[in-house]
Motif scaffolding. Sequence first.
Motif, short mmCIF file in Angstrom:
data_model
loop_
_atom_site.label_atom_id
_atom_site.label_comp_id
_atom_site.label_asym_id
_atom_site.label_seq_id
_atom_site.Cartn_x
_atom_site.Cartn_y
_atom_site.Cartn_z
N TRP A 184 16.40 40.23 39.59
CA TRP A 184 16.44 38.77 39.63
C TRP A 184 17.58 38.31 40.54
CZ3 TRP A 184 13.47 35.56 36.24
CH2 TRP A 184 12.68 36.27 35.32
N LEU A 185 17.37 37.15 41.13
CA LEU A 185 18.45 36.41 41.76
C LEU A 185 18.61 35.11 40.99
CD1 LEU A 185 20.53 35.97 44.05
CD2 LEU A 185 18.68 34.86 45.36
N TRP A 186 19.80 34.92 40.42
CA TRP A 186 20.09 33.71 39.66
C TRP A 186 21.14 32.88 40.40
CZ3 TRP A 186 17.36 31.91 35.71
CH2 TRP A 186 16.62 32.80 34.94
N LEU A 187 20.91 31.58 40.44
CA LEU A 187 21.89 30.63 40.99
C LEU A 187 22.39 29.76 39.85
CD1 LEU A 187 23.31 28.91 43.21
CD2 LEU A 187 21.16 27.60 43.36
N ASN A 188 23.70 29.72 39.68
CA ASN A 188 24.32 28.83 38.70
C ASN A 188 25.36 27.97 39.39
OD1 ASN A 188 23.33 29.45 35.85
ND2 ASN A 188 23.84 31.51 36.59
N ILE A 189 25.31 26.68 39.13
CA ILE A 189 26.31 25.76 39.65
C ILE A 189 27.06 25.18 38.45
CG2 ILE A 189 26.74 23.71 41.05
CD1 ILE A 189 24.07 24.24 42.43
N TRP A 190 28.37 25.39 38.44
CA TRP A 190 29.20 25.00 37.31
C TRP A 190 30.37 24.13 37.78
CZ3 TRP A 190 30.27 30.70 35.42
CH2 TRP A 190 29.11 31.23 34.83
N LEU A 191 30.89 23.38 36.84
CA LEU A 191 32.17 22.71 36.99
C LEU A 191 33.15 23.42 36.07
CD1 LEU A 191 33.71 20.24 38.21
CD2 LEU A 191 33.12 19.02 36.10
N LYS A 192 34.30 23.84 36.60
CA LYS A 192 35.28 24.56 35.79
C LYS A 192 36.65 23.88 35.86
CE LYS A 192 35.30 28.87 35.13
NZ LYS A 192 35.53 30.33 35.26
N LYS A 193 37.51 24.26 34.92
CA LYS A 193 38.83 23.65 34.80
C LYS A 193 39.89 24.74 34.73
CE LYS A 193 41.33 20.29 31.88
NZ LYS A 193 41.24 19.45 30.65
N VAL A 194 41.04 24.50 35.35
CA VAL A 194 42.14 25.48 35.32
C VAL A 194 43.14 25.08 34.23
CG1 VAL A 194 41.93 26.07 37.75
CG2 VAL A 194 43.45 24.21 37.08
N PRO A 195 43.95 26.04 33.74
CA PRO A 195 45.00 25.71 32.77
C PRO A 195 46.06 24.78 33.37
CG PRO A 195 44.58 28.08 32.86
CD PRO A 195 43.87 27.48 34.03
N GLU A 196 46.85 24.19 32.50
CA GLU A 196 47.85 23.21 32.93
C GLU A 196 48.81 23.77 33.98
OE1 GLU A 196 48.20 19.97 32.39
OE2 GLU A 196 46.27 20.05 31.38
N ALA A 197 49.15 25.04 33.88
CA ALA A 197 50.16 25.62 34.78
C ALA A 197 49.62 25.90 36.18
CB ALA A 197 50.72 26.90 34.18
N ILE A 198 48.32 25.76 36.39
CA ILE A 198 47.70 26.10 37.67
C ILE A 198 47.33 24.83 38.43
CG2 ILE A 198 45.80 27.34 38.80
CD1 ILE A 198 47.67 29.16 37.28
N ASP A 199 47.59 24.82 39.74
CA ASP A 199 47.15 23.74 40.62
C ASP A 199 45.95 24.27 41.41
OD1 ASP A 199 46.70 21.76 42.47
OD2 ASP A 199 48.72 21.77 43.32
N ALA A 200 44.76 23.78 41.10
CA ALA A 200 43.56 24.29 41.75
C ALA A 200 43.53 23.99 43.25
CB ALA A 200 42.32 23.71 41.08
N LEU A 201 44.25 22.96 43.68
CA LEU A 201 44.26 22.62 45.10
C LEU A 201 45.02 23.66 45.92
CD1 LEU A 201 44.82 18.77 44.83
CD2 LEU A 201 42.70 19.96 45.44
N ASP A 202 45.86 24.44 45.25
CA ASP A 202 46.53 25.58 45.89
C ASP A 202 45.54 26.75 45.85
OD1 ASP A 202 48.01 27.84 46.54
OD2 ASP A 202 49.78 27.22 45.40
N ARG A 203 44.87 26.98 46.96
CA ARG A 203 43.80 27.99 46.97
C ARG A 203 44.30 29.38 46.59
NH1 ARG A 203 41.81 23.08 49.00
NH2 ARG A 203 39.65 23.27 49.72
N GLN A 204 45.49 29.72 47.02
CA GLN A 204 46.02 31.04 46.66
C GLN A 204 46.24 31.15 45.16
OE1 GLN A 204 46.14 33.57 48.52
NE2 GLN A 204 46.10 32.80 50.62
N ALA A 205 46.72 30.06 44.55
CA ALA A 205 46.92 30.05 43.10
C ALA A 205 45.57 30.14 42.38
CB ALA A 205 47.67 28.80 42.68
N LEU A 206 44.56 29.44 42.92
CA LEU A 206 43.23 29.50 42.32
C LEU A 206 42.64 30.90 42.45
CD1 LEU A 206 40.85 28.08 40.95
CD2 LEU A 206 40.06 27.37 43.22
#
Length: 276
Positions: free
Chosen positions: A96-118
Amino acid sequence: MQPLKNWWQGFAGGPDFNRLQKLSFLLEEYSVQLTLPYSNIASDEPPKQVNYPFRSVSWFEQHQQQKDQHKYVPIHTEGWCYLAPLLRFDGGEYGWLWLNIWLKKVPEAIDALDRQALAKHVINEHDQHYNSAAVGAEGEYGLGRNTEIESELKEYAELRASRGSPFTEERYRDELQGRINNFGYPPLQPAKLITLQGFEWVFYQEKYDRHPTRTDFYCLPLSSKFYLTIAFKHRVDNASEKSWQKDAENAQKKILANVNITTAADSTNLLTEVYK
């Protein structure tokens, strides 16, 4: 299902790019559009939400689901089955090939806009879940599975030692690694940054040597706390058949090439240029 589609290539089924659907949804100021084939399996998926106000207080927590280490809000799921070109008594599923599109959240200590941190976070999320000191009950998403495996090995090692046949330190480490590789969740390869459709994404794979099934994750930061995930799971039921796996790889590339993401600022700038 079109059972004879692609049979001359060594398989039937898979995504049919002659039958396409267009999907569009809003993640606050982000507009996401996809063009992808219809699923070739029956589905009772509920009506889709159009707008996802992910920054609203407690909205994410009220709508989230969990699968393994992933806590997410589901946006879209699509699946395509690959079959043997001739019907067989066992059903003849290749995978099978499955496609999933999700919205996820990072913990308070992480800045998702910092790609290296993500990039570090998505790998740590996996490792911390399966190496958790707390071991979940059966059905609790595999929490602490590696810890459970090590606990079982310690008991076995103590039993061997009591019978005068202790493990050497090196043999113990090798045995633990072997058990985690075969029955647990060894570390993933580091995530990396890639460019898709003008955006920089974090890419990583959940893949284990014991089985060819894998999931490719593409993660795009939307704010300091939230990110979009597009995941492709290649579920391999018949590893000896390669033609369908190549088709699934190509289908993934085609779908990614037709992902279009714009922001409200992009639209404003376009209107400004038109009316100058």
